[in-house]
Structures are given as structure tokens and as C-alpha cells.
Design an enzyme around this catalytic site. Structure first.
Site, PDB file in Angstrom:
ATOM      1  N   CYS A   6       0.976  -1.374  -0.611  1.00  0.00           N
ATOM      2  CA  CYS A   6       0.099  -0.047   0.310  1.00  0.00           C
ATOM      3  C   CYS A   6       0.573   1.120   0.306  1.00  0.00           C
ATOM      4  O   CYS A   6       1.469   1.211   0.531  1.00  0.00           O
ATOM      5  CB  CYS A   6      -0.559   0.132   1.437  1.00  0.00           C
ATOM      6  SG  CYS A   6      -1.952   1.312   1.429  1.00  0.00           S
ATOM      7  N   HIS A   8      -0.044   4.441   0.928  1.00  0.00           N
ATOM      8  CA  HIS A   8      -0.151   5.366   1.408  1.00  0.00           C
ATOM      9  C   HIS A   8       0.193   4.652   3.037  1.00  0.00           C
ATOM     10  O   HIS A   8       1.592   5.422   3.789  1.00  0.00           O
ATOM     11  CB  HIS A   8      -1.775   5.489   1.932  1.00  0.00           C
ATOM     12  CG  HIS A   8      -2.426   5.579   1.226  1.00  0.00           C
ATOM     13  ND1 HIS A   8      -4.033   4.570   0.323  1.00  0.00           N
ATOM     14  CD2 HIS A   8      -2.507   6.504   0.013  1.00  0.00           C
ATOM     15  CE1 HIS A   8      -3.611   5.583  -0.301  1.00  0.00           C
ATOM     16  NE2 HIS A   8      -3.738   6.929  -0.434  1.00  0.00           N
ATOM     17  N   CYS A  60     -19.163  13.839  17.507  1.00  0.00           N
ATOM     18  CA  CYS A  60     -20.216  13.326  18.288  1.00  0.00           C
ATOM     19  C   CYS A  60     -20.069  13.295  19.655  1.00  0.00           C
ATOM     20  O   CYS A  60     -21.261  12.902  20.924  1.00  0.00           O
ATOM     21  CB  CYS A  60     -21.721  12.250  17.689  1.00  0.00           C
ATOM     22  SG  CYS A  60     -19.887  10.643  18.289  1.00  0.00           S
ATOM     23  N   CYS A  73      -2.029  12.806  12.797  1.00  0.00           N
ATOM     24  CA  CYS A  73      -2.829  13.996  13.606  1.00  0.00           C
ATOM     25  C   CYS A  73      -4.144  13.670  14.311  1.00  0.00           C
ATOM     26  O   CYS A  73      -4.404  12.611  14.981  1.00  0.00           O
ATOM     27  CB  CYS A  73      -4.291  14.993  12.902  1.00  0.00           C
ATOM     28  SG  CYS A  73      -5.250  14.861  12.280  1.00  0.00           S
ATOM     29  N   CYS A  78     -15.407   8.105  15.134  1.00  0.00           N
ATOM     30  CA  CYS A  78     -15.708   7.139  15.350  1.00  0.00           C
ATOM     31  C   CYS A  78     -16.384   6.430  14.507  1.00  0.00           C
ATOM     32  O   CYS A  78     -16.608   7.202  13.080  1.00  0.00           O
ATOM     33  CB  CYS A  78     -17.703   6.765  16.475  1.00  0.00           C
ATOM     34  SG  CYS A  78     -19.017   8.141  15.777  1.00  0.00           S
ATOM     35  N   HIS A  87     -13.189  12.478   7.853  1.00  0.00           N
ATOM     36  CA  HIS A  87     -12.105  12.513   8.459  1.00  0.00           C
ATOM     37  C   HIS A  87     -10.876  12.886   7.424  1.00  0.00           C
ATOM     38  O   HIS A  87     -10.015  13.749   6.929  1.00  0.00           O
ATOM     39  CB  HIS A  87     -11.809  13.074   9.608  1.00  0.00           C
ATOM     40  CG  HIS A  87     -10.300  13.731  10.385  1.00  0.00           C
ATOM     41  ND1 HIS A  87      -9.612  14.598   9.988  1.00  0.00           N
ATOM     42  CD2 HIS A  87      -8.539  12.650   9.919  1.00  0.00           C
ATOM     43  CE1 HIS A  87      -9.028  14.068  10.479  1.00  0.00           C
ATOM     44  NE2 HIS A  87      -8.168  13.462  10.654  1.00  0.00           N
ATOM     45  N   HIS A  93      -6.366  12.506   5.152  1.00  0.00           N
ATOM     46  CA  HIS A  93      -5.675  11.741   6.109  1.00  0.00           C
ATOM     47  C   HIS A  93      -6.159   9.935   5.411  1.00  0.00           C
ATOM     48  O   HIS A  93      -6.945   9.605   6.361  1.00  0.00           O
ATOM     49  CB  HIS A  93      -5.744  11.872   7.698  1.00  0.00           C
ATOM     50  CG  HIS A  93      -4.649  13.379   7.054  1.00  0.00           C
ATOM     51  ND1 HIS A  93      -5.535  13.769   8.589  1.00  0.00           N
ATOM     52  CD2 HIS A  93      -4.334  14.133   6.695  1.00  0.00           C
ATOM     53  CE1 HIS A  93      -4.232  15.193   8.496  1.00  0.00           C
ATOM     54  NE2 HIS A  93      -3.658  15.047   6.856  1.00  0.00           N
ATOM     55  N   CYS A 141     -42.223  17.354  26.884  1.00  0.00           N
ATOM     56  CA  CYS A 141     -42.974  16.391  27.340  1.00  0.00           C
ATOM     57  C   CYS A 141     -43.842  15.947  25.942  1.00  0.00           C
ATOM     58  O   CYS A 141     -44.123  14.712  26.261  1.00  0.00           O
ATOM     59  CB  CYS A 141     -44.244  16.737  28.591  1.00  0.00           C
ATOM     60  SG  CYS A 141     -46.030  17.658  28.070  1.00  0.00           S
ATOM     61  N   HIS A 438     -50.249  19.067  29.960  1.00  0.00           N
ATOM     62  CA  HIS A 438     -48.713  18.078  30.627  1.00  0.00           C
ATOM     63  C   HIS A 438     -49.119  16.540  29.503  1.00  0.00           C
ATOM     64  O   HIS A 438     -50.089  16.183  29.721  1.00  0.00           O
ATOM     65  CB  HIS A 438     -48.332  17.733  31.367  1.00  0.00           C
ATOM     66  CG  HIS A 438     -47.323  17.579  32.398  1.00  0.00           C
ATOM     67  ND1 HIS A 438     -45.687  17.693  31.556  1.00  0.00           N
ATOM     68  CD2 HIS A 438     -46.415  16.023  32.552  1.00  0.00           C
ATOM     69  CE1 HIS A 438     -44.692  16.882  31.865  1.00  0.00           C
ATOM     70  NE2 HIS A 438     -45.789  16.142  32.970  1.00  0.00           N
TER      71      HIS A 438
END
Length: 484
Positions: A6, A8, A60, A73, A78, A87, A93, A141, A438
Site C-alpha cells: 500500500c 499510503h 459526536c 494528526c 467513530c 475526516h 488522511h 414532554c 402536560h
């Protein structure tokens, strides 16, 4: 991949790459919980402190969901919600590291136990898994009570807890992903009330008519939530044992339609030639008129003699859910002001219209129309309607239409037809007036074990508490698809 490997990975292998990988690995793998992250921060030097603090998804905030670390970096994202993918795409990256993910496979001992115990085991009656309050974020509610009903819908719970949602949305705005996370929160064993701020934000984003901190209608929120979930469920198809896609009147195979969609048959009969025009429309709920509204209510017969229909105790002068369903499915004369063009007569004629159930959903939701809005008045109808723990919908099926003539009810007895039998599992109530009210809900945790959900407060309730409540939304689940 080329024989050289690879590109990379080869490009990453520069000076000190092993040391960089070791630092990321130590902080990443050994900081899976809040406590280990705290200890890591205390023990690490200044260079490692920020890395240990950052061992949560930077988008998140989750520390679960197969967290990955970027090798280029200090970024954690997740895998489940594709934040590490975003990302990689945005920053170019291309390399990241995560804990090895393996699917569960039963051991020989577990396989043997499964063979001898093919049925799902009962949860102990004192188990509180799945019971969790919800913080009221300002007149929310109406949302909290619907969330409680959805998270205690048996088949919906099974779907989300088995990680079957495959998100195809590019942005971080999928309501189904948030519901999946919500189910994880509810069944995590945590007892502190959950703060559904992200769910509220997504609802405001996708159903703008519900945005703001004014009190909203729980029924309106339910329909809006099901609509958004349905639109975000692309790819979540369900197939039968032969591999074919499941079928329902909405012509959609997502989990929402498989559970909540039924088929409503409308038969319009010409009063001259008696020709019948039939249409079938999908529905997620059935809205039922109540005595006391401006709409004339059909006479409550039978029942005046104190008889029992569908397991409901029919006291003199009281109204039952069965009464409302009989009124909903009775033939209705449309009158001279609503003539239709008859295909047989080729002219406009008076007609009658009758609604029946062509296909029943797995979850039947009944909306008792307690809020009346007209040009002359706005008010709440407080008529008490008794509803049963078990409901047989056979008399209201299109196939049973011949047993009802001119609105006269004839009960069809079919003890073998369990497909049309339901069990009550959630009730949403509204206290107060239109201007100041309510919402609360009752949910069934186990068979005959009920709890009242009042935002963050969860208390044990009796069956009498449930059946004596006013009732606004009633949720029933098909019995043969439930478990003991």
C-alpha cells in the site's frame, strides 16, 4: 494491491513512525472509559495529556461506536457514524487505527445451550433495563412520551439493538442513527435521566413546524417522527424467509413501514346501481372521533345491557374503544351534497362510504381525537373511553365486512385467528387544557408490569392506573410477534 504494498502505508513509514504509533495505540486502546481516561491524564506527561483527553469522537463525543484514531494528526472519530471516514475524505488522511472488531460467534458450549433452549429467555421481573427518564428541555414532554413508547416497541427495539441500521446519509443528520444511539442509551443499564438534546435538534431540523419551545401535539410529533425515520431508513430492507422483500401498503420495506404501516380499505357504493369503487391507502395510525365532539356519534349498541365486547367492561352510558372502532368502520351516507361520478351509471349519484382494515400493522396506534379545533371553538374533549389490555381486530377487517350490515355489529368469533389479536404496551395521556397541559405515558416493561413515565421521573404503575387513565394515544402490538 501492488507487490510493493500500500502506497499510503509506505508513505507513512518515516522516521519515528513506530514511536508515533505506540503513543497513539497506548492512549487510544487503554482509554476506553471515562475512568481510564482520567487516570491516563493524571499519569501522562504534557505531550500525552491532550491525546488522552481527546479519546472520544471529536464530532459526536462518543467513546464507543468503534472509535478510530487518525495516524496523521490528533483526531478521533467513530466508525459506526462514519466520522472517521469524513475526516479521511476532508483532510486526505488515509490511515487510521482502531481496536480489532470481531462479530460474536457462539462457542461450542453456547451452541449446545441454544439447541436445548431455542426460545428467548424471560427477563427477570425486577429487571429495570430499558427504564430511563428523559430530561424536559422546555415544553418537550410531547417528545419524551413518544420516545418512551417507541423505545418500548418490541420489534423496533429488537431491530436497533441488533445493529441492523445501515446508514446511507452523507451528513451527520440521520434521525435513524440517533434513534439507534437512543436505544443504546436506554438499554445500557444507566439509571440517570437521559438528555435528548440531539434528538430534539434533529427533529427541529427535519420537521421545522415542530421547532421552538412551544408545547406541541404528541400525535403530530409521532407522525412527523415516523415520517422522518421512514425517509432516513434507506437501505434498511427486511426480507422474508425466501429472500424476497417484505410487502406492505406503503410499498416500502424499511423497518418503520414494516412495523407501523397498515392498509385502510375504502368502499364507495353507488346507491343506484350498487357498484362498488374500492381504494386501499396506507396508514400509520387511526384517528377516532369521540362522544362530546361536534361530530354526531353513532349509537352505542350493543353495550347498554352491560355486556362485554373485546374484553371491555361496557358500563351503562360509557364509551369503549370498540364503540369508536365500530363508528369508524360503519357505512356512512355521503348525501346529495357529496355526489360521486359512478363508473357504472356514468353520472353523479349519491353513495355510501365504508372504511375497513385491509391489512393490519404490527403496531396499531389509535389516536383519540380529544382536541377539537373549528372556526367557532377550540376545546379539549374529556370523555372517558375504556380500552382493553387485549384487542381483537377481526370484526373490523375488510374480510369481515359481510358480518356488518347497515352499521349493525355482529361479533365474529374465531379463536384460531391470532393474527388479528393485539396486546396493549403503551398509553400516552394529556393532562390539563389546550392552553396549559402536560403529557405523560404508561409503558409496559414486562407482561403485566407497567411504569409511568413523567419526563425524568419513572414510577411503578398498576394495570388499574393504566386502564383508568384518560387515554390520548393507544399503542397495541400483535400478540403472535411478541415474546413472553
Amino acid at each position: 494491491m501492488s507487490p510493493a504494498g500500500c502506497s499510503h502505508v509506505n508513505g507513512y513509514k518515516v522516521d519515528n513512525w513506530k514511536q508515533n504509533l505506540r503513543v497513539i495505540y497506548q492512549c487510544f486502546v487503554w482509554s476506553g472509559t471515562a475512568e481510564t481516561r482520567r487516570r491516563k491524564v493524571l499519569q501522562s506527561d504534557a505531550g500525552w495529556t491532550e491525546l488522552a483527553k481527546s479519546c472520544i469522537c471529536h464530532m459526536c463525543g462518543a467513546h464507543l461506536n468503534r472509535l478510530h484514531s487518525c495516524l496523521h494528526c490528533v483526531f478521533f472519530g467513530c466508525f459506526t457514524k462514519k466520522h472517521i471516514h469524513e475526516h479521511a475524505k476532508n483532510k486526505r488522511h488515509n490511515l487510521g487505527i482502531g481496536e480489532k472488531y470481531t462479530t460474536w460467534e457462539p462457542t461450542k458450549r453456547e451452541l449446545e445451550l441454544l439447541r436445548h433452549n431455542p426460545k428467548r429467555r424471560k427477563i427477570t421481573t425486577n429487571c429495570t433495563i430499558g427504564l430511563r427518564g428523559l430530561i424536559n428541555l422546555g415544553n418537550t414532554c410531547f417528545m419524551n412520551c413518544i420516545v418512551q413508547a417507541l423505545t418500548h416497541t418490541p420489534l423496533l427495539r429488537d431491530f436497533f439493538l441488533s445493529d441492523r441500521h445501515k446508514c446511507e446519509m452523507q451528513s451527520n443528520s440521520c434521525l435513524v442513527c440517533e434513534m439507534s444511539q437512543l436505544f443504546q442509551e436506554f438499554y445500557s443499564g444507566h439509571r440517570s435521566p437521559h438528555i435528548p438534546f440531539r434528538l430534539l435538534h434533529l427533529v427541529w431540523t427535519h420537521a421545522r413546524h415542530l421547532a421552538g419551545y412551544e408545547q406541541q401535539d404528541a400525535h403530530e410529533f409521532l407522525i412527523a417522527a415516523l415520517d422522518v425515520l421512514h425517509r432516513h431508513c434507506k437501505g434498511d430492507t427486511i426480507r422474508d424467509d425466501n429472500g424476497k422483500k417484505a410487502n406492505n401498503p406503503n410499498h416500502c420495506n424499511c423497518i418503520i413501514d414494516q412495523i407501523f404501516t397498515g392498509g385502510l380499505q375504502s368502499d364507495v357504493t353507488c346507491q343506484v346501481c350498487h357498484g362498488v369503487s374500492t381504494t386501499i391507502d396506507p396508514f400509520w395510525d387511526i384517528s377516532l372521533d369521540l362522544p362530546g365532539s361536534s361530530t354526531p356519534f353513532w349509537p352505542l349498541s350493543p353495550g347498554g345491557d352491560g355486556s362485554t365486547v373485546n374484553g371491555e367492561s361496557h358500563l351503562s352510558g360509557s364509551t369503549t374503544l370498540t364503540d369508536c372502532l365500530r363508528r369508524f368502520t360503519r357505512p356512512e351516507h355521503l348525501g346529495s351534497s357529496a355526489k360521486i361520478k359512478c363508473g357504472g351509471c356514468h353520472s353523479y349519484q349519491e353513495s355510501t362510504k365504508q372504511l375497513t382494515m385491509k391489512k393490519l400493522p404490527i403496531v396499531a396506534c389509535f389516536h383519540l381525537k380529544r382536541f377539537e379545533h373549528s372556526a367557532k371553538l377550540r376545546r379539549k374533549i374529556t370523555t372517558y373511553v375504556s380500552f382493553p389490555l387485549e384487542l381483537d381486530m377481526t370484526p373490523f377487517m375488510a374480510s369481515s365486512k359481510e358480518s356488518r350490515m347497515n352499521g349493525q355489529y355482529q361479533q365474529t368469533v374465531d379463536v384460531l385467528n391470532n393474527d388479528n389479536k393485539y396486546s396493549l404496551f403503551a398509553v400516552v395521556n394529556h393532562q390539563g387544557t389546550l392552553e396549559s397541559g402536560h403529557y405523560t405515558s404508561f409503558i409496559r416493561q414486562h407482561k403485566d408490569q407497567w411504569f409511568k413515565c413523567d419526563d425524568a421521573i419513572i414510577t411503578k404503575a398498576s394495570i388499574k392506573d393504566v386502564l383508568d387513565s384518560e387515554g390520548y394515544l393507544l399503542f397495541y402490538h400483535k400478540q403472535f410477534l411478541e415474546y413472553e
